[in-house]
Design a protein around this motif. Structure first.
Motif, PDB file in Angstrom:
ATOM      1  N   ASN A  33       0.907  -1.181   0.132  1.00 14.28           N
ATOM      2  CA  ASN A  33       0.099   0.278   0.038  1.00 14.28           C
ATOM      3  C   ASN A  33       1.263   1.173   0.008  1.00 14.28           C
ATOM      4  OD1 ASN A  33      -2.761   1.713   0.055  1.00 14.28           O
ATOM      5  ND2 ASN A  33      -2.506   1.801   2.571  1.00 14.28           N
ATOM      6  N   GLN A  34       0.547   1.999  -1.506  1.00 17.55           N
ATOM      7  CA  GLN A  34       2.043   3.105  -1.349  1.00 17.55           C
ATOM      8  C   GLN A  34       0.963   4.473  -1.385  1.00 17.55           C
ATOM      9  OE1 GLN A  34       5.162   1.439  -4.602  1.00 17.55           O
ATOM     10  NE2 GLN A  34       2.662   1.122  -5.325  1.00 17.55           N
ATOM     11  N   TYR A  35       1.598   5.007  -1.246  1.00 17.47           N
ATOM     12  CA  TYR A  35       1.637   6.759  -0.371  1.00 17.47           C
ATOM     13  C   TYR A  35       2.666   7.335  -1.172  1.00 17.47           C
ATOM     14  CZ  TYR A  35      -1.909   4.899   3.080  1.00 17.47           C
ATOM     15  OH  TYR A  35      -3.132   4.115   3.198  1.00 17.47           O
ATOM     16  N   ILE A  36       2.264   8.575  -1.494  1.00 15.92           N
ATOM     17  CA  ILE A  36       3.223   9.750  -1.803  1.00 15.92           C
ATOM     18  C   ILE A  36       3.271  11.430  -1.095  1.00 15.92           C
ATOM     19  CG2 ILE A  36       4.689  10.981  -4.005  1.00 15.92           C
ATOM     20  CD1 ILE A  36       3.573   8.703  -5.950  1.00 15.92           C
ATOM     21  N   LEU A  37       4.083  11.675  -0.731  1.00 14.53           N
ATOM     22  CA  LEU A  37       4.445  12.623   0.229  1.00 14.53           C
ATOM     23  C   LEU A  37       5.474  14.380  -0.555  1.00 14.53           C
ATOM     24  CD1 LEU A  37       3.707  14.752   2.365  1.00 14.53           C
ATOM     25  CD2 LEU A  37       5.597  14.253   3.987  1.00 14.53           C
ATOM     26  N   CYS A  38       4.869  15.032  -1.618  1.00 19.57           N
ATOM     27  CA  CYS A  38       5.574  15.385  -1.823  1.00 19.57           C
ATOM     28  C   CYS A  38       4.989  17.260  -1.623  1.00 19.57           C
ATOM     29  CB  CYS A  38       5.571  15.661  -3.338  1.00 19.57           C
ATOM     30  SG  CYS A  38       3.724  15.021  -4.342  1.00 19.57           S
ATOM     31  N   PRO A  39       6.065  18.506  -2.396  1.00 18.81           N
ATOM     32  CA  PRO A  39       5.502  19.562  -2.150  1.00 18.81           C
ATOM     33  C   PRO A  39       3.802  20.146  -2.866  1.00 18.81           C
ATOM     34  CG  PRO A  39       7.649  19.740  -2.315  1.00 18.81           C
ATOM     35  CD  PRO A  39       7.532  17.965  -2.985  1.00 18.81           C
ATOM     36  N   GLU A  40       3.307  20.927  -2.180  1.00 19.62           N
ATOM     37  CA  GLU A  40       1.338  20.732  -2.897  1.00 19.62           C
ATOM     38  C   GLU A  40       2.245  22.013  -4.727  1.00 19.62           C
ATOM     39  OE1 GLU A  40      -0.223  23.228  -0.694  1.00 19.62           O
ATOM     40  OE2 GLU A  40       1.144  25.174  -0.601  1.00 19.62           O
TER      41      GLU A  40
END
Length: 362
Positions: A33-40
């Motif tokens: 189960n993958q998520y991505i956190l990055c600048p808006e």
């Protein structure tokens, strides 16, 4: 297993492209189960949002501090097991977040470039600590920079990048570049595809072109891409009075169409991890003349499936290009061998299998 991919990069770079490719390859596996956190305001966020990926944004106010709290919140909210970090600033933030939360998350750091890391106390503390579980490199040349600062071998792993080979192998020559530049079909095309940055050493590309043109003028040199060195490079071309022979085509979305038109891909980099352009040329059956930058010699053997020279050696680069232009048999040999290499070892199926195995064995 819940995996949080983290990047602090706003532009679209190789690290984000690699990460997003892997994300999409593995999203069919329910156990990952993958998520991505990055600048808006990042290219990645907008792309992931459009594709309905599991993406979380944060407001980037500085390189490190503004990312710490979003990481902590994600660890708690999504019960994260693995933090997979894709740039240096994000690594600093993730280490601090892990220390604060005291959660038993495994921290993985991926690196694509082989530019040296300073062998000092601060850098050693950042990369050689108990908080990082694995450092994943895209080539042995990249892995070596960590060996050089005494990172234990057990922490290091090389997983080579890959491409969708069929995206390039199914293309046919259409005379696209000749038509765009209003050239005769007899004109040969030697090209480069890269960011216009110092590490790509496009000054050597220009010097090589100048040297070739002293002996053969039925050639045009094209450069695809943009970057901080663009204006300086254009001024250099003007000073050499080569504007009619060296053409900057800018950024192109359809790189595969342009690459297929090259008679030679000329790479003149100072440092490289192992650029995808190499694999793309293999798949497009375009012969390569390159410097021995970074991991390139790991997939090109000089005289077997391409030509390699020392970094900055524009005279030898020009000789190798002329040799290939005049020897169609040698050119065909290089491209056939290279195509078999990329098809068997560096297609997306290989990348999917390697990362699935890596994650599930964690």
């Amino acid at each position: 297993m819940n995996i949080l991919n983290i990047t602090s990069i706003v532009e679209w770079r190789g690290g984000d492209a690699q990460m997003y490719t892997i994300y999409n390859l593995l999203k069919k596996y329910p156990e990952l189960n993958q998520y991505i956190l990055c600048p808006e305001n990042s290219v990645l966020f907008n792309r992931a949002l459009n594709h309905k990926a599991q993406v979380i944004s944060y407001r980037k106010k500085n390189k490190v501090l503004s990312l710490i709290l979003p990481i902590i919140e994600c660890i708690k909210k999504y019960n994260i097991d693995v933090l997979h970090i894709h740039d240096s600033s994000a690594l600093s933030a993730a280490i601090i977040a892990k220390i604060i939360t005291q959660k038993k998350v495994k921290l993985i750091f991926s690196r694509k470039r082989n530019n040296p890391i300073k062998n000092n106390f601060i850098k050693k503390l950042k990369y050689n600590n108990n908080y990082i579980y694995k450092i994943v490199s895209v080539s042995k040349a990249v892995e070596k920079i960590f060996v050089n600062i005494n990172i234990p071998q057990k922490k290091l792993l090389t997983i080579y990048d890959a491409i969708n080979v069929s995206d390039f192998s199914n293309k046919t020559k259409t005379g696209l570049i000749q038509k765009e530049l209003n050239l005769s079909n007899e004109i040969k095309i030697i090209g480069n595809i890269s960011s216009l940055a110092k590490q790509k050493d496009l000054v050597t590309f220009i010097n090589t072109a100048e040297n070739i043109l002293k002996k053969e003028t039925n050639i045009r040199f094209v450069i695809l891409g943009t970057g901080p060195e663009e204006q300086d490079l254009k001024k250099l071309v003007q000073r050499k009075k080569l504007e009619n022979f060296i053409i900057f085509l800018g950024f192109k979305n359809n790189v595969s169409d342009y690459l297929k038109e090259f008679d030679i891909l000329l790479m003149t980099s100072l440092t490289e991890g192992l650029p995808l352009t190499i694999y793309e040329a293999f798949a497009s059956k375009v012969p390569i003349v390159s410097t021995k930058a970074g991991g390139i010699p790991e997939v090109i053997t000089d005289g077997y499936n391409g030509y390699l020279t020392e970094i900055g050696d524009y005279e030898n680069l020009s000789l190798k290009c002329l040799d290939l232009l005049n020897d169609s048999k040698k050119s065909k040999q290089f491209t056939e061998i290279s195509y078999e290499i990329v098809h068997s070892q560096f297609d997306l199926k290989n990348l999917e299998e390697n990362y699935y195995t890596f994650y599930t064995q964690l």
